[in-house]
Design an enzyme around this catalytic site. Structure first.
Site, PDB file in Angstrom:
ATOM      1  N   HIS A  34      18.728  13.715   1.435  1.00  0.00           N
ATOM      2  CA  HIS A  34      18.851  14.937   1.960  1.00  0.00           C
ATOM      3  C   HIS A  34      19.317  15.038   3.307  1.00  0.00           C
ATOM      4  O   HIS A  34      19.640  15.807   4.009  1.00  0.00           O
ATOM      5  CB  HIS A  34      17.324  15.548   2.210  1.00  0.00           C
ATOM      6  CG  HIS A  34      16.543  15.356   0.824  1.00  0.00           C
ATOM      7  ND1 HIS A  34      15.763  14.260   0.312  1.00  0.00           N
ATOM      8  CD2 HIS A  34      16.564  16.015  -0.012  1.00  0.00           C
ATOM      9  CE1 HIS A  34      15.324  14.632  -0.664  1.00  0.00           C
ATOM     10  NE2 HIS A  34      15.660  15.799  -1.054  1.00  0.00           N
TER      11      HIS A  34
ATOM     12  N   CYS B 146      17.528   9.655   5.190  1.00  0.00           N
ATOM     13  CA  CYS B 146      17.606   9.536   3.756  1.00  0.00           C
ATOM     14  C   CYS B 146      19.012   9.993   3.257  1.00  0.00           C
ATOM     15  O   CYS B 146      19.456  10.921   3.649  1.00  0.00           O
ATOM     16  CB  CYS B 146      16.222  10.184   3.109  1.00  0.00           C
ATOM     17  SG  CYS B 146      16.509  11.940   3.422  1.00  0.00           S
TER      18      CYS B 146
ATOM     19  N   VAL C 158     -16.358  10.328   9.501  1.00  0.00           N
ATOM     20  CA  VAL C 158     -16.851  11.515   9.324  1.00  0.00           C
ATOM     21  C   VAL C 158     -17.861  11.818  10.260  1.00  0.00           C
ATOM     22  O   VAL C 158     -19.063  11.346  10.379  1.00  0.00           O
ATOM     23  CB  VAL C 158     -17.596  11.595   7.917  1.00  0.00           C
ATOM     24  CG1 VAL C 158     -18.206  12.734   7.552  1.00  0.00           C
ATOM     25  CG2 VAL C 158     -16.630  11.064   6.654  1.00  0.00           C
TER      26      VAL C 158
ATOM     27  N   HIS D 256       5.044 -20.066  11.572  1.00  0.00           N
ATOM     28  CA  HIS D 256       4.914 -20.378   9.912  1.00  0.00           C
ATOM     29  C   HIS D 256       6.262 -20.296   9.228  1.00  0.00           C
ATOM     30  O   HIS D 256       6.131 -20.245   8.279  1.00  0.00           O
ATOM     31  CB  HIS D 256       3.618 -19.621   9.488  1.00  0.00           C
ATOM     32  CG  HIS D 256       2.507 -20.014  10.303  1.00  0.00           C
ATOM     33  ND1 HIS D 256       1.754 -19.168  11.167  1.00  0.00           N
ATOM     34  CD2 HIS D 256       1.657 -20.889  10.003  1.00  0.00           C
ATOM     35  CE1 HIS D 256       0.637 -19.701  11.639  1.00  0.00           C
ATOM     36  NE2 HIS D 256       0.681 -20.923  10.837  1.00  0.00           N
TER      37      HIS D 256
ATOM     38  N   ARG E 238     -14.196   1.055  21.342  1.00  0.00           N
ATOM     39  CA  ARG E 238     -13.614   2.041  20.552  1.00  0.00           C
ATOM     40  C   ARG E 238     -12.354   2.417  21.118  1.00  0.00           C
ATOM     41  O   ARG E 238     -12.133   2.489  22.143  1.00  0.00           O
ATOM     42  CB  ARG E 238     -14.621   3.111  20.419  1.00  0.00           C
ATOM     43  CG  ARG E 238     -15.997   2.885  19.696  1.00  0.00           C
ATOM     44  CD  ARG E 238     -15.844   2.492  18.220  1.00  0.00           C
ATOM     45  NE  ARG E 238     -15.211   3.422  17.487  1.00  0.00           N
ATOM     46  CZ  ARG E 238     -15.871   4.749  17.031  1.00  0.00           C
ATOM     47  NH1 ARG E 238     -17.202   4.461  17.046  1.00  0.00           N
ATOM     48  NH2 ARG E 238     -15.306   5.622  16.484  1.00  0.00           N
TER      49      ARG E 238
END
Length: 531
Positions: free
Chosen positions: A431, A428, A2, A477, A254
């Site tokens: 559609h 999809c 913000v 792993h 950043r």
């Protein structure tokens, strides 16, 4: 995050809707710190009971609520928000059912803050801080550009990307404003302040202020700020269409977005007069001014030549192409009612598009206009999965300037597309539309995984779902790898790679460039030195 404009708007809402003089009936909070009340830390929050609310101030990203001798400092952080009397919808990353970090029960009103940092301070200290820094606050009507330039000049050895984010230099500037302001100034984020001339430094302060005002106006009117982005979270530059570089830069690492073509590393090669000008607001729009302060006069608007249809700047008296004199402006046309959409620089009609979108190309001998209209309705899905009639109009789909739907899908999902991203997203079944690439944000084993989902709005989307990482290799792993992107500047910047999905400290040393394909052993000679 913000940023300053959002915090300023929150302060304006409190100022207009919460009446001064109300007594605090009760306070409840979970994330609460103190400054100046260390001896009574345990019950400091309860000492606000019985105090009188006397006003609110904002400074950059900080909001101060005054209660006689005490004050509350509120920082909204990344996803902070507030509610007044529970009538406003909660916006933030925590969802609508988030527990407020602070609740203030006044005599007639209730204030709730979500996902924010709250601190109890002395009112005198807060008022002195606001008075000392209000001239540097890019969101304040009292902002003085020369003082901001002087404050930045004192940090000569720092990079521009760090100085702009320094809240002691320019309070209110966040990551979005930083990236777009540096683009408007034509400067690389890694340029040092000492390398800039006085004219370039003042121009940087000006464009930072200009984009902040644009940010404020978009948030206040509810229009989409992302339509004004040139580099921030864009795969391609909004000016030259070149690839946008994404990296972590500066003292705090950043996220930084910039265009290598438009933003120069050598400030000596940057000519301010040749920089592209962003259509933005001029002047500060505030409630204290005249009613038509934000309305442009006819002589301040771009005008079109009636002979060759060229768009000309407001200051030109004759057409730059055919030298046709500008038609005189009638007196009755100079006064515009505030209810119209005519604002300073009309390219920014701060309203949401409804049924059509126009794209204009300006040339020396005319203007071409493309009109995209969407008159279709939302196909509402029934329980059986078949489309049904709906009275709600279809939401506008984003129009991307990229060469394919792949680019738009990645951009809408908030993911920077890499060279090895899937070339053709699946469609999809219901559609036949290209699916959108999304990321799992919910905590759990699948957090961070990418998947495809229907691209229609929520009320019309189908149940299509498909994991996008099924072809990813497995680490040592035995777990499926995650795809990451190199964010450090260098020859490997922007390249995608597979690595262990575990957190730092528990990761194995598995590494593989994404373009090598799954199941291919990484080449040690191609491993990056730093990622």
């Amino acid at each position: 995050m913000v940023e300053g404009p959002g915090c300023t708007l929150n302060g304006e809402k409190i100022r207009s809707r919460i009446q001064k003089g109300q007594i605090v009936k009760g306070v409840r909070g979970s994330m609460f710190t103190t400054k100046g009340f260390e001896q009574e830390r345990n019950n400091a929050i309860q000492r606000l009971k019985g105090c009188q609310y006397t006003g609110v101030d904002t400074l950059g990203k900080e909001l101060f609520l005054y209660f006689a001798p005490k004050a509350l400092r509120i920082h909204f952080g990344m996803n902070g928000s507030m509610r007044i009397n529970g009538t406003e919808r909660k916006h933030g990353g925590g969802g609508s059912c988030s527990v407020p970090v602070l609740e203030i029960y006044l005599a007639n009103d209730t204030l709730r803050f979500f996902d924010s940092m709250v601190e109890l301070r002395l009112s005198d200290d807060c008022e002195k801080r606001v008075q000392a820094l209000q001239f540097l606050d890019v969101c304040s009507p009292a902002f003085i550009p020369s003082r901001s330039a002087e404050a930045a000049r004192r940090h000569g050895g720092r990079m521009l990307c760090d100085v702009l984010l320094d809240q002691a230099v320019m309070p209110g500037v966040g990551n979005i404003i930083k990236n777009e302001a540096l683009f408007d100034a034509g400067l690389h984020p890694a340029v040092k302040v000492d390398q800039l001339s006085d004219e370039q430094l003042h121009h940087l302060v000006k464009v930072t202020r200009d984009f902040t005002l644009l940010f404020y106006k978009c948030r206040k009117s509810g229009s989409a700020l992302c339509t004004h982005y040139k580099v921030y979270k864009r795969p391609r530059c909004g000016c030259c269409s070149g690839a946008v570089t994404v990296c972590r830069l500066g003292d705090n690492s950043r996220m930084t977005y910039f265009c290598e073509r438009c933003q120069r590393r050598d400030p000596g090669s940057v000519h301010i007069s040749r920089l592209p000008v962003r259509n933005t607001l001029i002047g500060w729009v505030n409630s204290r001014g005249a009613a038509n302060e934000n309305v442009a006069k006819r002589e301040e608007e771009d005008w079109t030549c009636h002979l060759c249809t060229l768009f000309n700047r407001p200051t030109t008296k004759s057409c730059e192409a055919c030298l046709t004199p500008r038609a005189p402006v009638h007196k009755e046309d100079t006064s515009v009612q505030s209810s119209t959409n005519l604002v300073l620089y009309p390219c920014n009609a701060f309203t949401k598009p409804r049924e059509e979108r126009k794209l204009n190309w300006r040339s020396a001998f005319g203007t071409s206009t493309l009109l995209f209209s969407d008159l279709s309705e939302v196909p509402e899905l029934s329980r059986g999965g078949t489309p049904a009639s709906s009275s709600q109009p279809c939401k506008k789909m984003r129009i991307d300037g990229g060469p394919s739907n792949k680019l738009g899908a990645h951009t809408r999902a908030g993911i920077e597309p890499g060279p090895s991203s899937p070339c053709t997203p699946p469609s999809c079944v219901s559609h036949g539309r290209p699916a959108l690439l999304r990321v799992v944000h919910k905590d759990g084993d699948n957090k961070g995984r990418r998947f495809y989902a229907c691209s229609l709005p929520r009320e019309a989307k189908c149940d299509f779902f498909e994991w996008a990482d099924l072809h990813f290799p497995s680490c040592h792993h035995g777990k499926r790898c995650v795809m990451r992107t190199v964010l450090k500047l260098g020859p490997n910047n922007g390249r995608d790679f597979y690595s262990c999905s575990f957190r730092k400290g528990k990761q194995c040393n598995y590494f593989q460039w994404a373009e090598d394909g799954p199941g291919v052993s990484p080449n040690p000679a191609r491993l990056p030195t730093s990622i």
